[in-house]
Write a protein that holds these residues in place. Structure first.
Motif, PDB file in Angstrom:
ATOM      1  N   SER A   1     -22.156 -29.921  -0.568  1.00 24.11           N
ATOM      2  CA  SER A   1     -21.938 -29.798  -2.006  1.00 24.11           C
ATOM      3  C   SER A   1     -22.989 -28.931  -2.670  1.00 24.11           C
ATOM      4  O   SER A   1     -22.684 -28.127  -3.557  1.00 24.11           O
ATOM      5  N   LEU A   2     -24.262 -29.065  -2.241  1.00 23.22           N
ATOM      6  CA  LEU A   2     -25.318 -28.247  -2.834  1.00 23.22           C
ATOM      7  C   LEU A   2     -25.122 -26.779  -2.493  1.00 23.22           C
ATOM      8  O   LEU A   2     -25.333 -25.901  -3.337  1.00 23.22           O
ATOM      9  N   ALA A   3     -24.704 -26.516  -1.257  1.00 24.78           N
ATOM     10  CA  ALA A   3     -24.439 -25.124  -0.866  1.00 24.78           C
ATOM     11  C   ALA A   3     -23.314 -24.539  -1.716  1.00 24.78           C
ATOM     12  O   ALA A   3     -23.371 -23.385  -2.141  1.00 24.78           O
ATOM     13  N   ASN A   4     -22.284 -25.344  -1.991  1.00 28.19           N
ATOM     14  CA  ASN A   4     -21.182 -24.873  -2.834  1.00 28.19           C
ATOM     15  C   ASN A   4     -21.637 -24.634  -4.269  1.00 28.19           C
ATOM     16  O   ASN A   4     -21.173 -23.702  -4.938  1.00 28.19           O
ATOM     17  N   GLN A   5     -22.551 -25.476  -4.774  1.00 27.22           N
ATOM     18  CA  GLN A   5     -23.081 -25.261  -6.122  1.00 27.22           C
ATOM     19  C   GLN A   5     -23.855 -23.951  -6.197  1.00 27.22           C
ATOM     20  O   GLN A   5     -23.732 -23.202  -7.168  1.00 27.22           O
ATOM     21  N   LEU A   6     -24.647 -23.671  -5.170  1.00 26.21           N
ATOM     22  CA  LEU A   6     -25.388 -22.411  -5.152  1.00 26.21           C
ATOM     23  C   LEU A   6     -24.440 -21.226  -5.051  1.00 26.21           C
ATOM     24  O   LEU A   6     -24.673 -20.179  -5.658  1.00 26.21           O
TER      25      LEU A   6
ATOM     26  N   ILE B   1     -26.364  -4.998  -5.369  1.00 33.83           N
ATOM     27  CA  ILE B   1     -26.332  -6.409  -5.757  1.00 33.83           C
ATOM     28  C   ILE B   1     -25.362  -7.182  -4.879  1.00 33.83           C
ATOM     29  O   ILE B   1     -25.640  -8.312  -4.469  1.00 33.83           O
ATOM     30  N   MET B   2     -24.213  -6.582  -4.564  1.00 35.54           N
ATOM     31  CA  MET B   2     -23.243  -7.265  -3.711  1.00 35.54           C
ATOM     32  C   MET B   2     -23.780  -7.474  -2.297  1.00 35.54           C
ATOM     33  O   MET B   2     -23.537  -8.506  -1.673  1.00 35.54           O
TER      34      MET B   2
ATOM     35  N   TYR C   1     -21.492 -16.088 -10.673  1.00 39.15           N
ATOM     36  CA  TYR C   1     -21.857 -15.526 -11.973  1.00 39.15           C
ATOM     37  C   TYR C   1     -22.670 -14.236 -11.811  1.00 39.15           C
ATOM     38  O   TYR C   1     -22.508 -13.284 -12.573  1.00 39.15           O
ATOM     39  N   VAL C   2     -23.537 -14.214 -10.816  1.00 35.76           N
ATOM     40  CA  VAL C   2     -24.306 -13.000 -10.545  1.00 35.76           C
ATOM     41  C   VAL C   2     -23.371 -11.875 -10.106  1.00 35.76           C
ATOM     42  O   VAL C   2     -23.549 -10.713 -10.486  1.00 35.76           O
ATOM     43  N   THR C   3     -22.363 -12.225  -9.322  1.00 32.44           N
ATOM     44  CA  THR C   3     -21.378 -11.231  -8.883  1.00 32.44           C
ATOM     45  C   THR C   3     -20.628 -10.639 -10.068  1.00 32.44           C
ATOM     46  O   THR C   3     -20.443  -9.414 -10.162  1.00 32.44           O
ATOM     47  N   ILE C   4     -20.209 -11.502 -10.990  1.00 31.56           N
ATOM     48  CA  ILE C   4     -19.496 -11.027 -12.187  1.00 31.56           C
ATOM     49  C   ILE C   4     -20.390 -10.118 -13.009  1.00 31.56           C
ATOM     50  O   ILE C   4     -19.952  -9.062 -13.509  1.00 31.56           O
ATOM     51  N   ALA C   5     -21.666 -10.494 -13.142  1.00 26.68           N
ATOM     52  CA  ALA C   5     -22.614  -9.669 -13.899  1.00 26.68           C
ATOM     53  C   ALA C   5     -22.799  -8.306 -13.233  1.00 26.68           C
ATOM     54  O   ALA C   5     -22.868  -7.274 -13.909  1.00 26.68           O
TER      55      ALA C   5
END
Length: 425
Positions: free
Chosen positions: A287-292, A38-39, A298-302
């Motif tokens: 800004s959109l790239a930073n939002q993504l 995943i990483m 969150y996926v990393t934390i999961a």
């Protein structure tokens, strides 16, 4: 007993119990595969996001003049703030557009490793003619400099960029967006170079056609005609007095440093004192790239959570197997201790067995995780990704898992009484 002998004995013990060790190694490998895989995929997605947004100008920021009705960061109209702030607004000449002299001075003074582009909009509703063919009156006409294509994320499909002579003299040359080229030239758009077109009442020689860029929510990015800045200033006098000033950094990580330097230089260009507020603002396009990227966090934390849960289960299974091994080899331990083996030697052997099983699982998991993650990287079209940090962390985590899981069984084995152990049935 030497360490090499202890290591060899631990390795052969694992080899003699292949099925049991293999199951534990598989469980550990599964957790590491999930984590590293995943990483690796996330790192590939991260690279893909910045590669694609760089093409769209994500490493670019634009300097705008601040209009009279501009709202401050707190959402309040600056004209409705305190008298002190109102004085600052008056001193900084709120609502003053960016002039050509200011833009040119900024471009000359800005020495940061970045490309500065000056552009001006000529018309938002132009009609382009070629022979009997014409477009709808929705074509944007933009005047730019030598850096405009790069700063805006455009690349040429056919032809060339503006030459220094084109820019200096404001010659009637134009680069067409793909929508415009296909509309007036049809399937022969590749031969559009050197053709003479009319944009409203002005004649232009086509010097290039842009690659298709697509459409945003509001307009087609390919429904455009780009000419030189001096040409737009001459042909479209009075249509737009302000200029668009954009800066494109080479590395997106340098964005903050570039913005800081640009702010300081442009304050000097605008003649602002230290007590005056900015009469311009900077619009970042990443800004959109930073939002993504925040969503990927969150996926990393999961992924870390899933990997940790799997490793906890692996540690419990490994400890259980090591305890079973202690019971199975009780008489062997008693015999070895009766021959003079110390507690530390017995503990070292069991700890080494536990750590080796964990490291075997880590190696297999890292290999599988890299394969799985890079399959996703191939799908995204990015380069091969090697997650060195997570590989290192995987080895460290598995070593600690093996150490902790084997600690109690090793202590138990080392504490056995040799006489009692020899009598164990």
């Amino acid at each position: 007993m030497r360490f090499s002998d202890t290591f060899s004995l631990a390795f052969h013990t694992i080899k003699a119990n292949r099925l049991r060790a293999g199951i534990t190694i598989s469980i550990i490998a599964l957790g590491i595969t999930a984590l590293v895989g995943i990483m690796t995929a996330i790192e590939a997605m991260d690279n893909s996001i910045y590669e694609n947004f760089t093409l769209l100008g994500a490493n670019t920021f634009v300097i705008h003049y601040r209009a009279h009705d501009f709202l401050g960061d707190d959402g309040n109209d600056v004209k409705k703030t305190s008298r002190k702030n109102a004085e600052k607004v008056k001193k900084s000449q709120e609502g003053q557009v960016i002039t050509f002299y200011q833009a040119k001075t900024f471009k000359d003074r800005f020495t940061f490793p970045a490309a500065v582009s000056i552009a001006q909009t000529g018309d938002f509703n132009a009609t382009v003619f070629y022979g009997i063919h014409k477009t709808n009156p929705t074509v944007r006409v933009i005047g730019g400099d030598e850096n405009y294509l790069y700063s805006s994320g455009y690349t040429l499909e056919v032809g060339r960029n503006f030459s220094p002579l084109d820019l200096e003299t404001g010659r009637d040359v134009a680069i067409l967006g793909m929508d415009v080229a296909k509309k007036i030239f049809g399937d022969a758009w590749r031969t559009a170079e050197n053709s003479i077109i009319r944009v409203d009442g002005a004649r232009y020689r086509v010097i290039g056609v842009l690659k298709a860029k697509g459409a945003s929510s509001f307009l087609s990015l390919d429904n455009i005609v780009i000419t030189t800045l001096n040409n737009v200033r001459r042909v479209y006098q009075g249509s737009s007095n302000t200029l668009n000033l954009s800066v494109t950094v080479r590395d997106i990580q340098q964005m903050d440093a570039a913005i800081g330097e640009a702010t300081g230089i442009f304050r000097q260009v605008r003649g602002l004192s230290v007590t005056e507020s900015d009469n311009f603002y900077i619009d970042r396009s990443d800004s959109l790239a930073n939002q993504l990227k925040n969503l990927l966090l969150y996926v990393t934390i999961a992924a870390i959570f899933i990997g940790c849960i799997t490793l906890i289960g692996s540690a419990i299974g490994l400890m259980n197997i090591m305890l079973v091994a202690v019971n199975e080899r009780t008489r062997e331990i008693g015999l070895v201790k009766s021959l003079g083996a110390r507690r530390g030697t017995i503990r070292s052997q069991f700890l080494l067995e536990s750590i080796l099983i964990s490291l075997f699982g880590a190696s297999l998991g890292i290999l599988l995780g890299m394969c799985v993650g890079n399959l996703f990287a191939v799908f995204l079209g990015t380069g091969f990704v090697v997650p060195w940090l997570w590989m290192f962390l995987g080895i460290v985590i598995c070593s600690l898992t093996g150490l902790l899981a084997g600690l109690y069984p090793a202590i138990k084995a080392g504490g056995l009484d040799p006489i009692v152990a020899l009598r164990y049935e």
